[in-house]
Design a protein around this motif. Sequence first.
Motif, mmCIF file in Angstrom:
data_model
loop_
_atom_site.group_PDB
_atom_site.id
_atom_site.type_symbol
_atom_site.label_atom_id
_atom_site.label_comp_id
_atom_site.label_asym_id
_atom_site.label_seq_id
_atom_site.Cartn_x
_atom_site.Cartn_y
_atom_site.Cartn_z
ATOM 1 N N SER A 221 0.839 -1.204 0.000
ATOM 2 C CA SER A 221 0.000 0.000 0.000
ATOM 3 C C SER A 221 0.871 1.250 0.000
ATOM 4 O O SER A 221 0.526 2.258 -0.618
ATOM 5 N N ALA A 222 2.029 1.187 0.663
ATOM 6 C CA ALA A 222 2.937 2.334 0.656
ATOM 7 C C ALA A 222 3.428 2.602 -0.765
ATOM 8 O O ALA A 222 3.471 3.742 -1.217
ATOM 9 N N ARG A 223 3.770 1.546 -1.467
ATOM 10 C CA ARG A 223 4.324 1.685 -2.812
ATOM 11 C C ARG A 223 3.261 2.147 -3.807
ATOM 12 O O ARG A 223 3.510 3.011 -4.654
ATOM 13 N N LEU A 224 2.073 1.568 -3.712
ATOM 14 C CA LEU A 224 1.021 1.905 -4.679
ATOM 15 C C LEU A 224 0.299 3.198 -4.322
ATOM 16 O O LEU A 224 -0.491 3.707 -5.113
#
Lengths: 320, 435
Positions: free
Chosen positions: B206-209
């Motif tokens: 979720s951090a990356r996306l």
Amino acid sequence: MNRNPQLNAHGELQHLITLEGLSREILQGILDTAEPFAEVAEREVKKVPLLRGKSVFNLFFENSTRTRTTFEIAAKRLSADVINLNINTSSASKGESLLDTVDNLAAMQADMFVVRHASSGAPYLIAQHLAATGREHIHVVNAGDGRHAHPTQGLLDMYTIRHYKKDFTRLTVAVVGDVLHSRVARSQIHALRTLGVPEIRVIAPRTLLPSGVADMGVRVFQDMKEGLKGVDVVMMLRLQNERMQGALLPSPQEYFKYYGLTPDKLRLAKPDAIVMHPGPMNRGIEIDSAVADGSHSVILPQVTFGIAVRMAVMSMLAGS
Amino acid sequence: MKIHIRNGHVIDPANGIDRAADVFIAKGKIVGVTGGNPRGDGAAPPGFEANATIDATGCIVCPGLVDLSARLREPGFEYRATLESEMAAAAAGGVTSLACPPDTDPTLDEPGLVEMLKHRARLPEFAHVYPVGALTINLEGKRLTEMAELAEAGCIAFGQANTPVLDTQVLMRAMQYAATFGFSVWLQAQDPYLAKNGVAHDGEISARLGLAGIPVVAETIALATILHLARETGVRLHLTRISSADGIEMVAAARATGIDVTCDVAVHHLHLCDQDIGFFNPHARLDPPLRAAADRDALRAGLASGAINALCSDHTPVDDDAKQTPFDEAEPGATGLELLLPLTLKWAAEMQLPLATALARVTIDPARILGIGGGTLSAGAAADVCVFDPQAPARISRETLKSQGKNTPFLGQELKGRVRCTLIEGHLAYDGAFA
């Protein structure tokens, strides 16, 4: 869905949706292509015919003046026809879905969609829909989607760093501010890593950092003074108004005191450090005017380079 | 009607049967399971003369599947699915009993609605429907429903579907009231504040996306509240859709202290994790969210050990319009009735579990949670039977799915395990030979 949807079968850029997963060669290729376009801006006639006869639709589901304008200028300097659509959220309330809007505009013989959307991943949805309906020849350029990515901003930042610092592989770069909500930060971090920057730091209070941020290959600092020590590049992030007071931060004043970039704090960085900001700035909240307008600031050159970088991206995708 | 299912391999976990045997059915009930010699038919019970024979050569014969959560979308969401479409999906998936959550429109908070649903579902080729009544009116978490009346109308438990009760005083009283009558309370543990605006597991992906996260503590904090109240009230508690390793541990610890609690997991969460969101695949938008790979592995192990009691499809048909949107706007849920069996088999194969153990989690174990007599092939039990070929390929596609919901992360994949026929009280509800 295993193949990166922004690359075609030959591994070339078909869309530009995120910088994540793009090779160093592709990123450097875009920056190299942008160099001569920066010179076009110096000429009396600032036009080249690379996109003559092509239609570029600026599809902005979220408000933006600066990004939309720079895309528009870039497309016009490439001789494309530009259509600006500010769709906002009102069209959604009228009942038309995102893909219906896309279908209608595609039927108007679009060659490129420049998309801004409040939802992370929306440009992927559009690109996948175009592919599924046999219209993959229409290119999608992400002009910012939710918290996910803002690849042309990331690229223009890389262009700016390269312009002033030449070699990425000796730099220490700090990204300061609201990383949690920032698509700009995510694109910057991916690009900095790919281009070989050995130390990337993020500086923010815990409430403005995603829980998985360390997995993105960065060093996390809560203390701005520690984080700025010896850095070559300071990349400030914009703090949205609605996040300045509430459960994320107590007040803009306290934020400025601990995380605002002041001349005092900047002195901890290298003497020749550059200061960047994607704009629009909140003076006195994330950045002191003395820094924003000072000798280290390259904030206005960023805007100028942004046009050249966007020309490079559009010409590489759709140029004949 | 007398039916003889011959030449199959019978697995009836409740009775410890796992051998070549024949099944005899009369008047909608199991007469007996006989045989067990390496080859040859079992002997028919005295006087049994079949009018129909099902050749189950190469197939497993087991009790019909019992699914603890299948949204039929009636009343209120008929554009998403109808009783007819979803019952066809159930039969094609070998599911003969299912519990449906109360999040219909209107919600299942009135006896008349429940009676209507039970009445509409009474056709012989339809799976047995066990409505879970709303615990509070309109699932608003404010006023208790008429639980005793609802139970008379056919509700087997009371719950809130995915809507939490914010007011812990109301929750405690709802549990006390349910305990008064011996009713079970089914709850999904997710703190609405920690989950606010969240669309994916809070972590690396979720951090990356750039997707708003739902942290594991959203589950564990809600679990702590619910488990404490269950201890206080003594209510029989069933926790739906456990999603995290920490959550499993908390339930196990609570059980060890004597709290009467069971839990289930959705079949998607056994096989997928947040990495499967890929490039924002809206089909991977589920509630609770797909969590990290380590959580998925803990769910797989917990279900095998029995720490998690049952496996369900969490069948949630969603129309294309609500899925063909950006990830965060997509409606959560996946179609599941027709994937429950093949995904159970996939889990069993990957975990190298005996088929009998795996099938127990979708037959007798959920039947016990429901408190119904099904899930077995015991003599005298309703002849709810699933005959399936464990090796036959099952292609998951828009064309093959009978459910009106084509929303599944497994779309386009080929899984193993195809239902050959489904009997509901001895009635041939699905005949895969002609499918």
